[in-house]
Structure formats: structure tokens, C-alpha cells
Design an enzyme around this catalytic site. Structure first.
Site, PDB file in Angstrom:
ATOM      1  CG  PHE A 219      -1.916  -1.015   1.356  1.00 38.19           C
ATOM      2  CD1 PHE A 219      -3.208  -0.783   0.917  1.00 38.19           C
ATOM      3  CD2 PHE A 219      -1.611  -2.260   1.901  1.00 38.19           C
ATOM      4  CE1 PHE A 219      -4.182  -1.773   1.028  1.00 38.19           C
ATOM      5  CE2 PHE A 219      -2.574  -3.250   2.019  1.00 38.19           C
ATOM      6  CZ  PHE A 219      -3.861  -3.013   1.574  1.00 38.19           C
ATOM      7  CG  ASP A 220       0.895   5.841  -1.782  1.00 37.84           C
ATOM      8  OD1 ASP A 220       2.031   6.191  -1.453  1.00 37.84           O
ATOM      9  OD2 ASP A 220      -0.047   6.641  -1.969  1.00 37.84           O
ATOM     10  CB  ALA A 221       1.402   6.171   3.252  1.00 36.45           C
ATOM     11  CG  ASP A 222       1.155  10.858   2.410  1.00 39.20           C
ATOM     12  OD1 ASP A 222       0.700  11.595   3.288  1.00 39.20           O
ATOM     13  OD2 ASP A 222       2.274  10.303   2.495  1.00 39.20           O
TER      14      ASP A 222
ATOM     15  CG  ASP B 271      -2.679   8.567  -4.114  1.00 42.37           C
ATOM     16  OD1 ASP B 271      -1.551   8.056  -3.901  1.00 42.37           O
ATOM     17  OD2 ASP B 271      -2.930   9.773  -3.926  1.00 42.37           O
TER      18      ASP B 271
END
Length: 212
Positions: free
Chosen positions: A9-12, A168
Site C-alpha cells: 500500500f501507498d500511504a498518502d 493513488d
């Protein structure tokens, strides 16, 4: 959707919404540095890059000392205001708990520095769901390079064929694609589908789509 053993997973913008927080911080950093704020649209376009690369773009070439000084200003301010802005994205907590209950291995693969990442994961209550955190301190190359994703899989003991990268931005999708994983682009991104340089495997409407 396929069932995977490893979820990166990416975070922001993927796990939590920090868009306004990031913009507020660059406004403050620009003011302190005596520079012009680059504008919200430009800042949004580069979320997903490392802070070092963002500052070089917004404020011009910086020496390492100049960068370190601005980095401290930027992060000190961010950590003083983050509670006003930090929010989990829809369905994230439930999806992570589901994956954990199924014995899946989850990692964060982000351009955010580890110090603030750990604070934000703790604050939002999702840190226990992750087996590994890959941050800019973990690798020499950063997204969109494949290195962060491959490093995560190496440490988790998995292969790209068993993994899904969720993000995202085009940097996330390119990173996963280059590493050989399947990819998922989240619909709640501030980035348009047209910004993607690589077609993702899936488009997620809600993080809970991972539970289906």
C-alpha cells in the site's frame, strides 16, 4: 478480483487523506524560505515523490544543508498541525483488518519519511495491520522505480506474482508494474485516471473491494 498473498500500500492519498496537510506545510515552508508557494495544483501533482525531490522542484536547486534545514522546518510544522487534517480513507480500517484475519502479509511502500509515517499509522490505529514499512530510508531508488516494491517482497518472502500494489498516483502504479506485481488505482485519488502512464490491473471504488 484475484486473491493475493501480499498487499503493498501507498500511504498518502491511499490509506489516509493528507492532501490539505501537505499543501498547508508547503505554504509555510515557502514562507519561511522566502519562496513563492508553487500552488495547490502543482503540489497535488507531485504527491508521491520524496520530499527531497518535491523541494528541488518547488524551490530550485538546494544544497544538502539547505534541504536539511527546510526539511526540519517542513516536518516540525507538519507534526504540529497534523491532527487537524489527518483522516483515514473510506474502508481502510475494515479492509486491513479483513486481510490480517486471512493471514495476508501487508506492507506500506511510501515516499513519506519513516518518522512521520509511524506517527500517522499509530494515530489512525492501523499500524498493527502491517508487517513491514518501506520508506525512502529503505532503498537507494524510489517510486516509480521498482526497487521499493521489490525490497518489500524480498523482506516479506514473497514474489511479484503473488502481490498487489495499491496506490493513488502514477508513481505507485509504475512502481508495481515495473516490479511485476498487479496494481490497483484508488478512485478517491486527487489524480485523474488520465494522469496514469501505465494502465492498472484494477480500479478500486472502496478499499473494501479488496475483501471481495
Amino acid at each position: 478480483m484475484r486473491d493475493y498473498n501480499y498487499y503493498l500500500f501507498d500511504a498518502d492519498g491511499t490509506l489516509f487523506d493528507t492532501t490539505e496537510l501537505i499543501c498547508q506545510c508547503f505554504r509555510n515552508t515557502a514562507r519561511v524560505a522566502g519562496k513563492e508557494f508553487p500552488g495547490t495544483e502543482k503540489v497535488l501533482r507531485h504527491i508521491g515523490m520524496t520530499l527531497y525531490d518535491q523541494m528541488q522542484i518547488y524551490f530550485g536547486p538546494l544544497t544538502q544543508d539547505e534541504y536539511e534545514e527546510l526539511r526540519k522546518v517542513h516536518m516540525d510544522y507538519q507534526l504540529s498541525i497534523y491532527k487537524e487534517y489527518l483522516r483515514l480513507c473510506k474502508g481502510v480500517a475494515e479492509a486491513l483488518q479483513h486481510l490480517k484475519s486471512k493471514g495476508k502479509k501487508c506492507a506500506v511502500v511510501t515516499s513519506r519519511l519513516r518518522s512521520s509515517l509511524e506517527i500517522y499509522l499509530l494515530e489512525t490505529g492501523i499500524l498493527p495491520n502491517f508487517d513491514l514499512l518501506i520508506t525512502p530510508e529503505s532503498t537507494k531508488s524510489h517510486k516509480p522505480s521498482s526497487e521499493p516494491a521489490l525490497k518489500a517482497l524480498e523482506l516479506l518472502g514473497g514474489t511479484p506474482e503473488e502481490a498487489l500494489f495499491i496506490g493513488d498516483s502514477t508513481y505507485d502504479i509504475e512502481c508495481g508494474f515495473a516490479a511485476g506485481t498487479d496494481t490497483a488505482f484508488v478512485s478517491w485519488s486527487h489524480n485523474e485516471k488520465s494522469s496514469l502512464n501505465v494502465e492498472p490491473t484494477y480500479y478500486l471504488q472502496d478499499m473494501r473491494d479488496l475483501c471481495m
